[in-house]
Design a protein around this motif. Structure first.
Motif, PDB file in Angstrom:
ATOM      1  N   SER A  50      41.687  44.228  32.966  1.00  0.00           N
ATOM      2  CA  SER A  50      40.384  44.780  33.330  1.00  0.00           C
ATOM      3  C   SER A  50      39.252  44.104  32.567  1.00  0.00           C
ATOM      4  O   SER A  50      38.239  43.719  33.149  1.00  0.00           O
ATOM      5  CB  SER A  50      40.360  46.292  33.067  1.00  0.00           C
ATOM      6  N   LEU A  51      39.426  43.952  31.260  1.00  0.00           N
ATOM      7  CA  LEU A  51      38.382  43.324  30.446  1.00  0.00           C
ATOM      8  C   LEU A  51      38.183  41.866  30.824  1.00  0.00           C
ATOM      9  O   LEU A  51      37.049  41.386  30.940  1.00  0.00           O
ATOM     10  CB  LEU A  51      38.743  43.431  28.963  1.00  0.00           C
ATOM     11  N   PHE A  52      39.281  41.140  31.021  1.00  0.00           N
ATOM     12  CA  PHE A  52      39.169  39.719  31.344  1.00  0.00           C
ATOM     13  C   PHE A  52      38.534  39.525  32.713  1.00  0.00           C
ATOM     14  O   PHE A  52      37.784  38.574  32.938  1.00  0.00           O
ATOM     15  CB  PHE A  52      40.545  39.057  31.300  1.00  0.00           C
ATOM     16  N   SER A  53      38.823  40.436  33.634  1.00  0.00           N
ATOM     17  CA  SER A  53      38.221  40.343  34.961  1.00  0.00           C
ATOM     18  C   SER A  53      36.708  40.485  34.885  1.00  0.00           C
ATOM     19  O   SER A  53      35.956  39.705  35.484  1.00  0.00           O
ATOM     20  CB  SER A  53      38.808  41.423  35.879  1.00  0.00           C
ATOM     21  N   VAL A  54      36.234  41.487  34.123  1.00  0.00           N
ATOM     22  CA  VAL A  54      34.788  41.685  33.956  1.00  0.00           C
ATOM     23  C   VAL A  54      34.164  40.481  33.258  1.00  0.00           C
ATOM     24  O   VAL A  54      33.127  39.955  33.678  1.00  0.00           O
ATOM     25  CB  VAL A  54      34.495  42.978  33.163  1.00  0.00           C
ATOM     26  N   TYR A  55      34.815  39.997  32.193  1.00  0.00           N
ATOM     27  CA  TYR A  55      34.307  38.835  31.458  1.00  0.00           C
ATOM     28  C   TYR A  55      34.279  37.594  32.343  1.00  0.00           C
ATOM     29  O   TYR A  55      33.306  36.817  32.318  1.00  0.00           O
ATOM     30  CB  TYR A  55      35.181  38.588  30.235  1.00  0.00           C
TER      31      TYR A  55
END
Length: 215
Positions: A154-159
């Motif tokens: 989730s975090l990497f997708s947003v980043y």
């Protein structure tokens, strides 16, 4: 609480080599989402690649292009949300791990480069060992591994959306291509902002629901 601990650990280790395999898993889920969208819209997947520089490509033919393009980022966020929710219960964590293992085995046979093949083999072994330890010892970490992969995804997708589509506007990005085929007035940056907000809402929703389930 574990959600926030995982997020804090990820923030500290973000640029270290320790997270490289998990980032590549996120790239794999991104490309797999393109492939699934292609299949669901009656297209043909000709190949999937994941590169060591945390990039990836999915070669498709046919299908509905304006569904296939956003499926990478949004699908990756959805996988992250599902993994976070699956981690709240041992049974659902086992189901998630089993599905993940099955997907890795399938992709192993259609992968077009050794980075993706090595990633599949490595995570098949990693999840297999974790599962065996879960069932035969007191080393019960399967749920936490699924949670970690979910939050990482989730975090990497947003980043990734911010880095590729907003901050430095890659002209070959999915959002730029989507802007070309979509009749709406948004350009690539506009679609990047929209997709980023949706991905962030997936992350917040998953963490909130996980807290509700565990409370």
């Amino acid at each position: 609480m574990l959600n926030f601990i995982c997020a804090a650990v990820l923030n500290v280790l973000w640029r270290t080599i320790l997270l490289r395999p998990f980032k590549l898993v996120t790239v794999f889920l991104h490309e797999a989402s393109h492939a699934i969208a292609c299949k669901l819209t009656c297209g043909k997947v000709e190949g999937i690649q994941v590169h060591g520089d945390e990039g990836g490509t999915t070669q498709t033919r046919g299908g509905i292009y304006w569904i296939i393009l956003p499926a990478g980022y949004l699908g990756s966020s959805l996988w992250g949300m599902l993994l976070i929710l699956a981690s709240t219960n041992l049974l659902t964590a086992r189901i998630a791990a089993g599905c993940f293992l099955a997907a890795l085995i399938i992709v192993l046979f259609v992968a077009e480069n050794w980075t993706l093949r090595g990633l599949c083999i490595g995570f098949i072994v990693f999840l297999g060992v974790t599962w065996v330890l879960q069932e035969t010892t007191k080393f019960r970490i399967l749920r936490y591994i699924i949670l970690f992969i979910g939050i990482m995804n989730s975090l990497f997708s947003v980043y990734d959306i911010y880095d590729d589509l907003i901050s430095r506007r890659v002209h070959s990005s999915d959002a730029e291509k989507f802007a070309e085929v979509c009749p709406c007035p948004c350009n690539g940056v506009g679609w990047g902002v929209i997709w980023g907000l949706i991905s962030f809402l997936f992350l917040c929703g998953a963490m909130y629901l996980a807290l509700v389930i565990l409370s």
